[in-house]
Write a protein that holds these residues in place. Structure first.
Motif, short mmCIF file in Angstrom:
data_model
loop_
_atom_site.label_atom_id
_atom_site.label_comp_id
_atom_site.label_asym_id
_atom_site.label_seq_id
_atom_site.Cartn_x
_atom_site.Cartn_y
_atom_site.Cartn_z
N TRP A 106 0.82 -1.21 0.00
CA TRP A 106 0.00 0.00 0.00
C TRP A 106 0.86 1.26 0.00
CZ3 TRP A 106 -4.46 -0.56 -1.79
CH2 TRP A 106 -5.29 -1.63 -1.44
N GLN A 107 1.95 1.23 0.74
CA GLN A 107 2.82 2.41 0.78
C GLN A 107 3.40 2.70 -0.60
OE1 GLN A 107 5.63 1.42 3.86
NE2 GLN A 107 4.25 2.01 5.52
N GLU A 108 3.76 1.64 -1.31
CA GLU A 108 4.30 1.84 -2.65
C GLU A 108 3.21 2.35 -3.60
OE1 GLU A 108 6.99 -0.52 -5.99
OE2 GLU A 108 6.43 -1.51 -4.12
N ALA A 109 2.01 1.79 -3.47
CA ALA A 109 0.90 2.26 -4.31
C ALA A 109 0.61 3.73 -4.06
CB ALA A 109 -0.35 1.41 -4.04
N GLU A 110 0.63 4.12 -2.79
CA GLU A 110 0.38 5.52 -2.44
C GLU A 110 1.42 6.45 -3.05
OE1 GLU A 110 0.03 6.04 1.73
OE2 GLU A 110 -1.76 4.79 1.92
N ALA A 111 2.65 5.96 -3.14
CA ALA A 111 3.72 6.78 -3.71
C ALA A 111 3.45 7.11 -5.18
CB ALA A 111 5.06 6.06 -3.59
N TYR A 112 2.62 6.29 -5.82
CA TYR A 112 2.26 6.53 -7.22
C TYR A 112 0.87 7.16 -7.36
CZ TYR A 112 6.36 3.86 -8.61
OH TYR A 112 7.65 3.43 -8.80
N GLY A 113 0.33 7.65 -6.24
CA GLY A 113 -0.93 8.38 -6.31
C GLY A 113 -2.18 7.56 -6.08
N LEU A 114 -2.03 6.30 -5.67
CA LEU A 114 -3.19 5.44 -5.43
C LEU A 114 -3.43 5.37 -3.92
CD1 LEU A 114 -2.14 2.59 -7.90
CD2 LEU A 114 -3.45 4.66 -8.39
N LYS A 115 -4.06 6.40 -3.39
CA LYS A 115 -4.18 6.54 -1.93
C LYS A 115 -5.49 6.03 -1.37
CE LYS A 115 -0.89 10.34 -1.62
NZ LYS A 115 -0.64 11.73 -1.16
N SER A 116 -6.51 5.97 -2.18
CA SER A 116 -7.78 5.40 -1.73
C SER A 116 -8.55 4.94 -2.96
CB SER A 116 -8.61 6.42 -0.93
OG SER A 116 -9.02 7.49 -1.76
N GLY A 117 -9.53 4.08 -2.73
CA GLY A 117 -10.27 3.58 -3.88
C GLY A 117 -11.38 2.63 -3.50
N TRP A 118 -11.85 1.95 -4.51
CA TRP A 118 -13.04 1.08 -4.37
C TRP A 118 -12.93 -0.01 -5.43
CZ3 TRP A 118 -17.13 -0.52 -7.36
CH2 TRP A 118 -18.32 -0.89 -6.72
N ALA A 119 -13.37 -1.21 -5.10
CA ALA A 119 -13.30 -2.32 -6.05
C ALA A 119 -14.47 -3.27 -5.85
CB ALA A 119 -11.98 -3.08 -5.89
N GLN A 120 -14.87 -3.91 -6.96
CA GLN A 120 -15.91 -4.94 -6.88
C GLN A 120 -15.71 -5.93 -8.02
OE1 GLN A 120 -20.05 -3.93 -7.70
NE2 GLN A 120 -20.73 -5.35 -6.11
N SER A 121 -15.83 -7.21 -7.69
CA SER A 121 -15.72 -8.25 -8.71
C SER A 121 -17.12 -8.74 -9.08
CB SER A 121 -14.88 -9.43 -8.20
OG SER A 121 -15.51 -10.05 -7.10
N ALA A 122 -17.19 -9.46 -10.21
CA ALA A 122 -18.47 -9.99 -10.67
C ALA A 122 -18.23 -11.21 -11.54
CB ALA A 122 -19.24 -8.93 -11.47
N LEU A 123 -19.12 -12.18 -11.44
CA LEU A 123 -19.09 -13.33 -12.34
C LEU A 123 -19.76 -12.89 -13.63
CD1 LEU A 123 -18.44 -16.31 -12.86
CD2 LEU A 123 -20.70 -16.86 -11.93
N LEU A 124 -18.98 -12.72 -14.69
CA LEU A 124 -19.49 -12.20 -15.95
C LEU A 124 -20.19 -13.28 -16.77
CD1 LEU A 124 -16.38 -10.06 -16.94
CD2 LEU A 124 -18.36 -9.39 -15.56
N THR A 156 -23.33 -1.65 -14.26
CA THR A 156 -23.53 -1.34 -15.68
C THR A 156 -22.32 -1.75 -16.51
OG1 THR A 156 -24.93 0.54 -15.09
CG2 THR A 156 -24.05 0.49 -17.33
N PHE A 157 -21.14 -1.31 -16.08
CA PHE A 157 -19.93 -1.59 -16.84
C PHE A 157 -19.69 -3.09 -16.98
CE2 PHE A 157 -15.45 -2.61 -17.15
CZ PHE A 157 -15.04 -1.82 -18.21
N GLN A 158 -19.78 -3.82 -15.88
CA GLN A 158 -19.44 -5.24 -15.93
C GLN A 158 -20.50 -6.05 -16.69
OE1 GLN A 158 -16.71 -6.82 -13.04
NE2 GLN A 158 -17.64 -5.54 -11.46
N SER A 159 -21.73 -5.61 -16.63
CA SER A 159 -22.77 -6.27 -17.41
C SER A 159 -22.51 -6.12 -18.91
CB SER A 159 -24.14 -5.69 -17.06
OG SER A 159 -25.15 -6.25 -17.86
N VAL A 160 -22.18 -4.89 -19.32
CA VAL A 160 -21.90 -4.64 -20.74
C VAL A 160 -20.62 -5.36 -21.17
CG1 VAL A 160 -21.37 -2.87 -22.47
CG2 VAL A 160 -23.09 -2.42 -20.71
N TYR A 161 -19.60 -5.32 -20.32
CA TYR A 161 -18.34 -5.99 -20.64
C TYR A 161 -18.56 -7.50 -20.82
CZ TYR A 161 -13.33 -7.07 -20.40
OH TYR A 161 -12.06 -7.51 -20.68
#
Length: 237
Positions: A106-124, A156-161
């Motif tokens: 996480w510290q390395e990710a933050e150094a590249y500007g990825l300090k917070s976020g959100w994720a979700q997986s789906a069975l396509l 929406t995105f994952q359904s279309v993908y």
């Protein structure tokens, strides 16, 4: 979040459902995350066949140096968001205050500007799992309203993908097994030999072998065991 903001965002989602190419889809994704004040997106796809060598593809707009380090160091195997997505389809939100494990990552990710976020997986599709991740340089906790918008975006995105892209990345989207082929593969999955299946179905062993050979050929595998496994993975039985 202002009404105008919401209107623009949902208009983008509506347009997303009418795209005809993968490039258009990601163009709309980039617009949508911009409305939600995120800087980066990543979309990963896992095709579960062959079992010992699943195929992973990743498309993102992360900083190039971070992309290089992520691939070079095979961070996909330690990324907590990936680990979560492989176990659950529940959304995962993170910020600087909540990242307790894999601190070096996480510290390395933050150094590249990825300090917070959100994720979700789906069975396509059967055998195909996708995960959408968005990230920002801002460490502020996500509001409930923004997380609801992210859920709408992810759905929406994952359904279309899944409908537009995944069929071109798998080899089983157009496989049609006959009733007899399915029946025989089910018995194979239960560990029955060709002789036993012939007795159970009251047919000759050569008949069983004929249908197995057809199923093996359709599924693009080398034997009946692999055929049974792949048919189960892709929900063909």
């Amino acid at each position: 979040m202002t009404p105008v903001f919401s209107t623009s965002f949902f208009q983008t989602l509506q347009e997303m459902t009418h795209v005809s190419t993968e490039s258009e889809l990601f163009k709309h994704l980039k617009s949508a995350i911009h409305y939600l004040e995120f800087d980066y997106y990543a979309y990963g796809l896992c095709i579960a066949s062959p079992v010992t060598r699943p195929t992973f593809t990743l498309r993102n707009n992360y900083p190039e140096q971070w992309q290089h380090r992520y691939e070079k160091n095979q961070y996909i195997h330690i990324d907590p968001t990936v680990a979560h997505g492989l176990q659950s389809t529940r959304p995962l939100a993170w910020s600087g205050q909540k990242k307790r494990s894999k601190k070096a990552f996480w510290q390395e990710a933050e150094a590249y500007g990825l300090k917070s976020g959100w994720a979700q997986s789906a069975l396509l599709k059967p055998g195909a799992t996708g995960m959408l991740t968005v990230a920002t340089n801002d460490q502020s906790p996500l509001s409930q309203a923004k997380q609801l918008h992210l859920l709408s975006l992810s759905n929406t995105f994952q359904s279309v993908y899944g409908e537009l892209v995944v069929p071109h990345k798998t080899t089983t989207h157009d496989v049609k097994l006959t009733k007899r082929e399915k029946e025989i593969l089910k018995w194979c999955a239960d560990g029955k030999t060709s002789d036993e299946i012939a007795m159970i179905l009251n047919v000759t062993k050569s008949t069983v072998s004929f249908h197995l050979a057809n199923a093996v050929n359709k599924l693009g595998v080398c034997n009946k065991t692999a055929a049974a496994v792949k048919a189960i993975q892709y929900n063909l039985l």
